[in-house]
Design a protein around this motif. Sequence first.
Motif, short mmCIF file in Angstrom:
data_model
loop_
_atom_site.label_atom_id
_atom_site.label_comp_id
_atom_site.label_asym_id
_atom_site.label_seq_id
_atom_site.Cartn_x
_atom_site.Cartn_y
_atom_site.Cartn_z
N ILE A 107 67.18 43.08 77.82
CA ILE A 107 67.15 41.92 78.47
C ILE A 107 68.65 42.25 79.40
O ILE A 107 68.58 42.00 80.59
N ILE A 108 69.78 42.56 78.46
CA ILE A 108 71.06 42.75 79.57
C ILE A 108 70.87 44.07 80.46
O ILE A 108 71.12 43.96 81.54
N ILE A 109 70.18 44.97 80.05
CA ILE A 109 69.81 45.94 80.89
C ILE A 109 69.20 45.70 82.08
O ILE A 109 69.53 46.05 83.18
N LEU A 110 67.99 44.91 81.74
CA LEU A 110 67.33 44.24 82.97
C LEU A 110 68.10 43.55 83.92
O LEU A 110 67.88 43.69 85.15
N ILE A 111 69.05 42.83 83.29
CA ILE A 111 69.94 41.89 84.40
C ILE A 111 70.59 42.87 85.24
O ILE A 111 70.87 42.59 86.36
N GLY A 112 71.27 44.10 84.57
CA GLY A 112 71.83 44.77 85.28
C GLY A 112 71.16 45.58 86.30
O GLY A 112 71.43 45.95 87.41
N VAL A 113 69.94 45.88 85.98
CA VAL A 113 68.84 46.80 87.05
C VAL A 113 68.60 45.87 88.00
O VAL A 113 68.68 46.29 89.22
N CYS A 114 68.24 44.61 87.73
CA CYS A 114 68.14 43.58 88.70
C CYS A 114 69.52 43.47 89.56
O CYS A 114 69.02 43.18 90.80
N GLY A 115 70.65 43.57 89.32
CA GLY A 115 71.69 43.31 90.07
C GLY A 115 71.76 44.73 91.02
O GLY A 115 72.44 44.24 92.26
N ALA A 116 71.22 45.64 90.57
CA ALA A 116 71.45 46.89 91.35
C ALA A 116 70.38 46.85 92.61
O ALA A 116 70.67 47.61 93.50
N PHE A 117 69.41 45.98 92.55
CA PHE A 117 68.52 46.27 93.48
C PHE A 117 68.54 44.93 94.46
O PHE A 117 67.90 44.75 95.38
N ILE A 118 69.55 43.97 94.21
CA ILE A 118 69.66 42.89 95.28
C ILE A 118 70.37 43.65 96.54
O ILE A 118 71.37 44.27 96.36
N ASN A 119 69.95 42.94 97.69
CA ASN A 119 70.56 43.59 98.93
C ASN A 119 71.73 43.22 99.14
O ASN A 119 72.62 44.01 99.65
N ASN A 120 72.07 41.79 98.93
CA ASN A 120 73.50 41.45 99.00
C ASN A 120 74.39 41.92 97.93
O ASN A 120 74.35 41.79 96.76
N THR A 121 75.56 42.65 98.66
CA THR A 121 76.46 43.31 97.90
C THR A 121 77.13 42.48 96.89
O THR A 121 77.44 42.87 95.63
N LEU A 147 78.37 41.16 91.15
CA LEU A 147 78.58 40.01 90.29
C LEU A 147 77.50 40.38 89.00
O LEU A 147 78.00 39.98 87.96
N LEU A 148 76.32 40.49 89.34
CA LEU A 148 75.04 40.69 88.45
C LEU A 148 75.48 41.84 87.42
O LEU A 148 75.36 41.56 86.08
N ILE A 149 75.99 42.83 87.96
CA ILE A 149 76.04 44.03 87.26
C ILE A 149 77.37 43.63 86.30
O ILE A 149 77.50 44.25 85.09
N ILE A 150 78.45 43.07 87.01
CA ILE A 150 79.48 42.84 85.90
C ILE A 150 79.28 41.98 84.88
O ILE A 150 79.59 42.01 83.89
N LEU A 151 78.23 40.74 85.35
CA LEU A 151 78.09 40.10 84.21
C LEU A 151 77.01 40.79 83.18
O LEU A 151 77.36 40.66 81.86
N ALA A 152 76.23 41.66 83.68
CA ALA A 152 75.55 42.63 82.39
C ALA A 152 76.54 43.13 81.50
O ALA A 152 76.25 43.25 80.15
#
Length: 154
Positions: free
Chosen positions: A43-57, A62-67
């Motif tokens: 689930i943590i990896i999924l959060i990080g991957v979702c963060g990588a695909f968000i268009n807003n930098t 922030l999502l990658i840092i949170l993961a």
Amino acid sequence: MNIFVTIISIFCVFALVYDICSFISWSRAKEKALISNFWSLAIIILIGVCGAFINNTVNSILLIILAILIIPSAITCISPEGIRTALFINNGISPVQNLSYEYGKGLFGIEKLNLFLNNKKLVNGFNLGIKKPKTVKMLADWYGKHGYENPLTK
């Protein structure tokens, strides 16, 4: 300011404080073993991957840092004294007198370790790091030092 940025920033701050308190508690253990649950890490990896695909930098970063910051919350540190927790939770330790455990089979027949605190099951079982010799020895010692019967020898 974007509400999403605010919420994720607050989560990052809480995760950072939790991590620092956890690392301090873990460092106090002379001997320790780290165990985890595959699904929590997934689930943590999924959060990080979702963060990588968000268009807003900003949101993406922030999502990658949170993961990254919530990885320690998916890891459980056991020591001869018991389970090491963040410092603000029971002074950083759940004593071995309140703990018990059992090995069993989980999803797809994968071996798992169930830990119980005051006869209540903690999370959905652990399946990473449970068969390391250090972990098995430490769990066996929990019972020997406190007069309990070792479930591994039943």
